[in-house]
Design a protein around this motif. Structure first.
Motif, PDB file in Angstrom:
ATOM      1  N   GLY A  82    -106.813 -56.240  -4.457  1.00 47.50           N
ATOM      2  CA  GLY A  82    -106.878 -54.965  -3.749  1.00 47.50           C
ATOM      3  C   GLY A  82    -107.776 -53.951  -4.442  1.00 47.50           C
ATOM      4  O   GLY A  82    -107.739 -52.768  -4.129  1.00 47.50           O
ATOM      5  N   LYS A  89    -110.250 -48.898  -4.580  1.00 48.75           N
ATOM      6  CA  LYS A  89    -109.149 -49.560  -3.891  1.00 48.75           C
ATOM      7  C   LYS A  89    -109.654 -50.210  -2.613  1.00 48.75           C
ATOM      8  O   LYS A  89    -110.498 -49.649  -1.907  1.00 48.75           O
ATOM      9  N   ASN A  91    -107.497 -51.823   0.265  1.00 56.29           N
ATOM     10  CA  ASN A  91    -106.174 -52.167   0.786  1.00 56.29           C
ATOM     11  C   ASN A  91    -106.267 -53.302   1.792  1.00 56.29           C
ATOM     12  O   ASN A  91    -106.888 -53.161   2.837  1.00 56.29           O
ATOM     13  N   GLU A  93    -104.108 -56.219   3.989  1.00 62.05           N
ATOM     14  CA  GLU A  93    -102.810 -56.638   4.514  1.00 62.05           C
ATOM     15  C   GLU A  93    -102.787 -58.148   4.613  1.00 62.05           C
ATOM     16  O   GLU A  93    -103.257 -58.721   5.580  1.00 62.05           O
TER      17      GLU A  93
END
Length: 100
Positions: A82, A89, A91, A93
């Motif tokens: 991540g 960063k 992110n 899923e």
């Protein structure tokens, strides 16, 4: 070279390889998606498969653009951690399937 980017659509997250292209005539975009890895869970699975079978399965269009096994390892690390190689960063899923 390129970097990973993400687009959310229809409740899913899609991963792309994006390259900076600067200002183009008749276009305000400064980057372009050059390859789609698919949704985030599938993208990581594809990349890991390509890593184990790099010589035969890594997409030729990425090789033509100058991407290597080192780039592939970096993309996998970004999706798993991540965090990009520059420390930003990212992110992701990645939902794991339940095993019954």
């Amino acid at each position: 070279m390129g970097y990973l980017s993400q687009v959310r659509a229809g409740g899913k997250q899609y991963i792309y390889l994006t390259e900076y292209c600067g200002n183009q005539e008749f276009n305000t975009k400064k980057e372009t998606h050059v390859f789609s890895f698919g949704n985030s869970r599938i993208a990581l699975l594809k990349m890991k498969r390509w890593l184990s079978r790099f010589e035969t399965e890594f997409p030729p269009e990425l090789i033509e653009r100058g991407y290597t096994k080192k780039d592939l390892k970096s993309w996998i690390k970004t999706l798993e951690s991540g965090i990009t190689k520059t420390g930003k960063k990212f992110n992701v899923e990645i939902k794991k399937r339940a095993v019954f």
